[in-house]
Design an enzyme around this catalytic site. Structure first.
Site, PDB file in Angstrom:
ATOM      1  CB  CYS A 162      58.894  89.757  11.929  1.00 34.45           C
ATOM      2  SG  CYS A 162      57.090  89.479  11.724  1.00 34.45           S
ATOM      3  CB  CYS A 194      58.099  87.898   8.682  1.00 26.72           C
ATOM      4  SG  CYS A 194      57.129  89.181   9.578  1.00 26.72           S
TER       5      CYS A 194
END
Length: 455
Positions: free
Chosen positions: A381, A384
């Site tokens: 991600c 992230c």
């Protein structure tokens, strides 16, 4: 005699009826008690208590720190999100819109931030520009001023320093881009499952110190086998960072999505699943205490590095002199507030034994942490990955500061500091990482209130 026995029997009966199991029933624990009842009092390996941290952070520090982090100097962070994972190839990229990162257009970033090599003052910027201009003109080294040659040499040594705890991005890479952190906030993205678990599993299993006889201790501190204070601290820092990230994801959760808008807010169920003492078999409250431990470590680092920022040469250089001066004043106010905290962590217990063993342990500590910084390139991600890289670099910078006390003490009051430096990347990550931990502590107060009447 009979009367006496009758009186005693009656008294015992009354006590029995009024006891906790009879008469008025003891009320069941609230959800707040299950998450927070153990998160109070003194922290292990520290002389500080949770309540003191809550008061200091939530009412004295948090509001001013948030204002500072909204300034141009701290909101723009240069990062390479395209670096390949050095450990495995089968990365499943998160295809959700909330996983994406929107980089800045070139004209959105202040010119002062984009110029030169982002050193810590206008004087330093000018020295680097002189060097780069000479190089572009094809000049030989002798044409550079002696001061410039010396500064470039020292900065090169710094960039390759063995004191760095992170493997930093090459911000000169064509793949490195500026990101506006305010427009790409850390929040729930939907990135979870085996891929996310694999990242944390590798961090805990292969990079946290643990007794060799224990194969899979997600909490080596609970194994019953002793770890020295440094190795306990390493695990608690990583656990605290993990807990802090989970607090952010629970506090900024996608609660509702329509064609017109998205509604973000506190997800109580998500928070309980991660921190409820019963649902986590006692691990949740320990994770929250590790978050407070991480807070103390980063707070201590900021208190130690005050002399670096107090130097008159240092600027939060963006090119806007008025705003830069105002933000430096705010920065110093915050740092002096931090320095006044009454119960700072005492890092003198770290690496304090036999010198040879202490140096080896410090090197192991540093290498383990550098490896974790490399693992961030394996996160599927992108949002992230962005916040993971920033917070790991920020924590690594904090550790670098804690272990550079003598170098900081020997800095000159003015002019370039050759022995101890912080790049703009390190400064931005240091304060934003601490801002994330500070936000977590503030959010714990919000969750404590939300869970108060839930059973």
């Amino acid at each position: 005699m009979g009367r006496r026995w009758g009186f005693l029997v009656g008294l015992v009966g009354a006590v029995w009826l009024l006891g906790p199991s009879h008469g008025e029933q003891r009320p069941p624990e609230t959800a707040a008690q299950r998450c927070f009842c153990q998160v109070s009092g003194y922290l292990d390996d520290c002389t500080c208590d949770v309540e003191t941290i809550d008061r200091f952070n939530n009412y004295r520090l948090f509001p001013r720190l948030q204002k500072l982090l909204e300034s141009d100097y701290f909101r723009y962070y240069k990062v390479n999100l395209k670096r390949p994972c050095p450990f495995w190839n089968d990365i499943s990229q998160c295809g959700r819109r909330d996983c994406a990162v929107k980089p800045c257009q070139s004209d959105e970033v202040p010119d002062g931030i984009k110029s030169a090599s982002y050193k810590y003052s206008e004087v330093a910027n000018n020295l680097i520009e002189e060097c780069e201009q000479a190089e572009r003109l094809g000049a030989v080294d002798e044409s550079l001023s002696e001061e410039t040659q010396k500064a470039v040499l020292q900065w090169t040594k710094h960039d390759d320093s063995s004191d760095n705890f992170c493997e930093a991005d090459d911000i000169q890479s064509p793949d490195a881009e500026y990101v506006d952190l305010l427009l790409n906030p850390e929040r729930y993205t939907g990135y979870k499952g085996p891929d996310a678990w694999k990242i944390w599993n590798v961090i805990y299993e292969e990079n946290c110190f643990k007794p060799q006889t224990i194969k899979r201790p997600l909490n080596p501190l609970a194994s019953g086998q002793g770890l020295c204070v440094e190795k306990r601290a390493f695990y608690r820092l990583i656990s605290g960072l993990h807990a802090s990230i989970n607090v952010h994801l629970s506090a900024r959760y996608l609660l509702q999505e329509t064609w017109l808008e998205k509604k973000w807010g506190h997800n109580i169920t998500e928070f309980q699943q991660r921190f409820d003492g019963i649902l986590t078999e006692g691990e949740g409250p320990r994770r929250l205490k590790n978050l407070y431990f991480l807070y103390l470590i980063e707070l201590r680092a900021l208190s130690k590095v005050v002399p670096f920022f107090e130097r008159p040469d240092f600027q939060l250089f963006t090119g806007n002199k008025v705003h830069d001066a105002e933000n430096k004043m705010l920065l110093l106010e915050i740092l002096h507030e931090i320095k006044s905290f009454p119960l700072h962590f005492d890092e003198n217990s770290f690496f304090a034994g036999d010198k040879k063993e202490a140096n080896k342990l410090k090197e192991d500590f540093r290498l383990h942490f550098r490896n974790i910084s490399r693992i961030m390139d394996c996160v599927g991600c992108f949002k992230c990955r962005l916040w993971g890289k920033l917070q790991i670099q920020g924590l690594g910078t904090a550790l670098k500061i804690l272990f550079s006390e003598k170098l900081i003490a020997n800095m000159p009051e003015s002019g370039p500091s050759y022995e101890f430096h912080l790049t703009r990347q390190e400064i931005v990550s240091l304060f934003n990482a601490f801002g994330r931990i500070s936000t977590s502590v503030k959010e714990l107060e919000n969750f404590r209130n939300l869970l108060q009447n839930i059973h």
